[in-house]
Design a protein around this motif. Structure first.
Motif, PDB file in Angstrom:
ATOM      1  N   THR A   1      42.375  99.902 -19.029  1.00 50.09           N
ATOM      2  CA  THR A   1      42.129  99.095 -20.230  1.00 50.09           C
ATOM      3  C   THR A   1      42.985  99.585 -21.397  1.00 50.09           C
ATOM      4  OG1 THR A   1      39.859  98.757 -19.494  1.00 50.09           O
ATOM      5  CG2 THR A   1      40.339  98.274 -21.797  1.00 50.09           C
ATOM      6  N   PHE A   2      43.047 100.896 -21.598  1.00 55.05           N
ATOM      7  CA  PHE A   2      43.867 101.460 -22.676  1.00 55.05           C
ATOM      8  C   PHE A   2      45.334 101.116 -22.481  1.00 55.05           C
ATOM      9  CE2 PHE A   2      45.333 104.146 -25.909  1.00 55.05           C
ATOM     10  CZ  PHE A   2      46.433 104.824 -25.428  1.00 55.05           C
ATOM     11  N   LEU A   3      45.852 101.241 -21.266  1.00 57.78           N
ATOM     12  CA  LEU A   3      47.262 100.941 -21.007  1.00 57.78           C
ATOM     13  C   LEU A   3      47.587  99.468 -21.213  1.00 57.78           C
ATOM     14  CD1 LEU A   3      48.021 103.244 -17.939  1.00 57.78           C
ATOM     15  CD2 LEU A   3      48.737 103.538 -20.315  1.00 57.78           C
ATOM     16  N   MET A   4      46.660  98.586 -20.885  1.00 56.18           N
ATOM     17  CA  MET A   4      46.884  97.151 -21.108  1.00 56.18           C
ATOM     18  C   MET A   4      46.972  96.849 -22.601  1.00 56.18           C
ATOM     19  SD  MET A   4      44.518  95.476 -18.095  1.00 56.18           S
ATOM     20  CE  MET A   4      44.451  93.924 -18.900  1.00 56.18           C
ATOM     21  N   ILE A   5      46.094  97.453 -23.385  1.00 56.72           N
ATOM     22  CA  ILE A   5      46.135  97.239 -24.834  1.00 56.72           C
ATOM     23  C   ILE A   5      47.401  97.849 -25.423  1.00 56.72           C
ATOM     24  CG2 ILE A   5      44.989  97.836 -27.006  1.00 56.72           C
ATOM     25  CD1 ILE A   5      42.327  97.636 -25.454  1.00 56.72           C
TER      26      ILE A   5
END
Length: 158
Positions: A31-35
């Motif tokens: 999730t962090f990498l997508m954001i």
């Protein structure tokens, strides 16, 4: 007979034994990498939306032309060529000329003060009581200004 039941009162509720699993950690990292990967794309959209231009902005042209008008009004002598303007103010020779894709100002043929950038062409034209200046920026937008002076336009003596 009295039976006492001891009830333990805790301020902190009991915690479970499961903990933070490896799968949950991978999901939060994903999730962090997508954001984080969407952030540069969003910044590009914001910056390319007319905030940064390669041409001459209107305000930049207005400031440039008002500075030139102010300096011309204080000139004692002036020479207008299609490529440059030479003025004499208080014994100093001031030269406006095209330099690459910029207009520069030089005092006594020294220095390198950039006044305007991102130009494809720049012309001075002598008219009665002054001169006209025409500039075309890299996007093909033409800018025009007329400068009038009440001194005789002739040759600057060095």
């Amino acid at each position: 007979m009295l039976v006492r039941i001891k009830k333990r009162m805790r301020n902190v509720p009991s915690l479970n034994d499961r903990g933070f699993t490896f799968i949950e950690m991978l999901l939060s990292l994903l999730t962090f990498l997508m954001i984080a990967s969407a952030f540069p794309v969003g910044m590009r959209v914001i910056l390319d939306n007319g905030l940064i231009e390669s041409g001459i902005r209107r305000m930049e042209w207005e400031i440039f032309s008002s500075q030139v008008k102010k300096e011309i009004r204080s000139a004692d002598e002036m020479t207008v060529n299609p490529e440059n303007i030479m003025m004499k103010i208080d014994g100093k020779v001031i030269l406006y000329e095209k330099y690459g894709t910029s207009i520069r100002r030089r005092v006594d043929f020294q220095g390198h003060e950039i006044l305007l950038q991102n130009l494809s062409s720049f012309r001075f034209k002598r008219i009665e009581e002054g001169f006209e200046m025409t500039a075309t920026d890299l996007k093909g937008v033409k800018h025009f200004a007329k400068f009038q002076n009440y001194i005789k336009v002739g040759e600057v003596s060095s």
